[in-house]
Design a protein around this motif. Structure first.
Motif, short mmCIF file in Angstrom:
data_model
loop_
_atom_site.label_atom_id
_atom_site.label_comp_id
_atom_site.label_asym_id
_atom_site.label_seq_id
_atom_site.Cartn_x
_atom_site.Cartn_y
_atom_site.Cartn_z
N THR A 118 0.81 -1.22 0.00
CA THR A 118 0.00 0.00 0.00
C THR A 118 0.84 1.27 0.00
OG1 THR A 118 -0.16 -0.27 2.41
CG2 THR A 118 -2.07 -0.95 1.09
N GLY A 166 5.28 2.97 0.32
CA GLY A 166 6.72 2.75 0.36
C GLY A 166 7.22 1.85 -0.76
N GLY A 226 6.86 -1.37 -1.19
CA GLY A 226 5.86 -2.32 -1.69
C GLY A 226 4.95 -1.72 -2.74
N CYS A 281 -5.09 -8.17 5.94
CA CYS A 281 -4.64 -9.38 6.63
C CYS A 281 -3.36 -9.06 7.38
CB CYS A 281 -4.40 -10.46 5.56
SG CYS A 281 -3.44 -11.87 6.14
N ASP A 282 -3.32 -9.45 8.64
CA ASP A 282 -2.09 -9.31 9.42
C ASP A 282 -1.27 -10.58 9.21
OD1 ASP A 282 -0.11 -9.22 11.36
OD2 ASP A 282 -1.38 -8.17 12.79
N ALA A 287 6.27 -6.92 3.15
CA ALA A 287 5.81 -6.29 4.40
C ALA A 287 6.88 -6.42 5.47
CB ALA A 287 4.52 -6.94 4.88
N ILE A 316 8.56 -4.36 9.34
CA ILE A 316 8.55 -3.28 10.33
C ILE A 316 9.91 -3.24 11.03
CG2 ILE A 316 6.06 -3.44 10.79
CD1 ILE A 316 6.81 -4.93 13.43
N VAL A 360 6.62 -10.37 12.00
CA VAL A 360 6.22 -9.77 10.71
C VAL A 360 7.27 -10.06 9.63
CG1 VAL A 360 5.69 -7.63 9.45
CG2 VAL A 360 4.95 -7.88 11.84
N ASP A 361 8.53 -9.73 9.93
CA ASP A 361 9.56 -9.72 8.88
C ASP A 361 10.01 -11.13 8.48
OD1 ASP A 361 9.28 -7.11 9.73
OD2 ASP A 361 11.39 -6.62 9.59
N ILE A 400 11.92 -9.50 0.32
CA ILE A 400 12.63 -8.23 0.55
C ILE A 400 13.32 -8.32 1.90
CG2 ILE A 400 12.50 -5.72 0.60
CD1 ILE A 400 11.68 -7.01 -2.11
N SER A 401 14.62 -8.59 1.83
CA SER A 401 15.44 -8.65 3.03
C SER A 401 16.00 -7.26 3.29
CB SER A 401 16.55 -9.70 2.81
OG SER A 401 17.40 -9.76 3.91
N SER A 402 17.24 -7.17 3.67
CA SER A 402 17.89 -5.87 3.88
C SER A 402 19.39 -6.09 3.92
CB SER A 402 17.45 -5.26 5.21
OG SER A 402 18.30 -4.17 5.54
N LYS A 442 16.00 -10.37 9.09
CA LYS A 442 16.34 -10.22 7.66
C LYS A 442 17.39 -11.24 7.23
CE LYS A 442 13.55 -6.83 6.54
NZ LYS A 442 12.43 -7.09 5.61
N PRO A 477 17.82 -4.29 0.10
CA PRO A 477 17.97 -2.84 -0.10
C PRO A 477 18.88 -2.24 0.97
CG PRO A 477 15.63 -3.47 0.00
CD PRO A 477 16.44 -4.63 0.51
N ILE A 518 16.72 3.28 1.87
CA ILE A 518 15.74 3.74 0.88
C ILE A 518 14.82 4.76 1.55
CG2 ILE A 518 13.95 3.00 -0.76
CD1 ILE A 518 16.69 1.60 -1.24
N MET A 556 9.46 4.39 6.62
CA MET A 556 10.22 3.60 7.59
C MET A 556 11.51 4.31 7.99
SD MET A 556 11.62 -0.32 7.19
CE MET A 556 10.23 -1.28 7.68
#
Ligand code: NAP
Length: 246
Positions: A13, A15, A17, A61-62, A90, A92, A112-113, A139-141, A158, A184, A187, A191
């Motif tokens: 929705t 950033g 994503g 959806c969570d 997604a 955080i 979440v991650d 999408i890691s980091s 991550k 990434p 960015i 966040m």
């Protein structure tokens, strides 16, 4: 071209994503976006995707909740008839040095991650197996590769996602499913908006490419990994970090 294909993007929705969802939709993919919050901003994002001439739909959806994920996945598969591209985006942060991290800070980020991405992948992999094709992009980091002070929970999640990526690549390569990660660097999104100006300037100076990344930089790499141009790449981690970790 992803014409006629279906992509699922978690956290699509805003950033990174949203930039990914736009890039995939711009290439012709129908897009199912997963997020926890609806409302005006999310609806505007979905309308922007639909304006690209594809089907775009929001699923609330969570992803921390495995049952909710299974229910959303069933709905998506019913609505779109299958999934070709899954982007586990997604994520955080709950940053602090280790003694300052509460149990909830640690649980939330890992739930979440890392666990969220595992639940979502598990919910879609059978459908990809039946098609004998699919591209999963996590999408890691860059923090998952190099560590970062104040982000023990996030770096662990991550890095875990990279182990997960390589495992899925091995488990499902024979079924025509590829799985890769994007890491990434810094960015500019909501966040990272909290970083003080001074720290931001110092960071930019330290980057070989001399600028922060933007969500489109990441989305371009995801588009590459989603389509046939990357057809012989799996289990790979591609950094999109302006040279931050060289
Ligand atoms: P963002 O702007 O904060 O957006 C996060 C997205 O994830 C939102 O759409 C949010 O939607 C969704 N989300 C959060 N918790 C969720 C949950 N429990 N269930 C379902 N959806 C959830 O973040 P971003 O900066 O674009 O980051 C996107 C990804 O890139 C993350 O995985 C992040 O770790 C990674 N990354 C970012 C950077 C960076 O510099 N920004 C660098 C490296 C990696 P709702 O609020 O509606 O839930």
């Amino acid at each position: 071209m992803l014409q006629g294909k279906t992509a699922v993007v978690t956290g699509g929705t805003r950033g990174i994503g949203f930039a990914i969802a736009k890039k995939l939709a711009g290439d012709g993919a129908n897009v199912a976006v997963v997020a926890t919050r609806g409302g005006e901003a999310a609806e505007r994002a979905i309308a922007e995707l639909a304006a690209l001439g594809v089907t775009a739909k929001l699923y609330l959806c969570d992803i921390r909740n495995a049952e909710a994920v299974d229910a959303a996945a069933a709905e998506i598969l019913q609505d779109f008839g299958g999934v070709d591209v899954l982007v586990n985006n997604a994520g955080i942060t709950r940053d602090n040095i280790l003694p300052g991290l509460s149990a909830a800070d640690i649980d939330d980020v890992i739930d979440v991650d890392l666990k969220g991405a595992i639940f979502v992948t598990k919910a879609f992999v059978r459908s990809m197996m039946r098609k004998r094709s699919g591209s999963i992009i996590n999408i890691s980091s860059v923090v998952g590769l190099m560590g970062n002070r104040g982000q023990a929970n996030y770096a662990a999640a991550k890095a875990g996602l990279i182990g997960f990526t390589k495992t899925i690549a091995k488990e499902y390569g024979g079924r025509g499913i590829r799985c890769n990660a994007v890491a990434p660097g810094y960015i500019a999104t909501e966040m990272t908006a909290a970083l003080p100006e001074e720290a931001r300037e110092a960071l930019v100076k330290s980057l070989p490419l001399g600028r922060l990344g933007n969500p489109e930089d990441v989305a371009d790499t995801v588009l590459f990994l989603a389509g046939d141009a990357s057809g012989y790449i799996t289990g790979e981690v591609i950094k999109v970090d302006g040279g931050m970790y060289v």
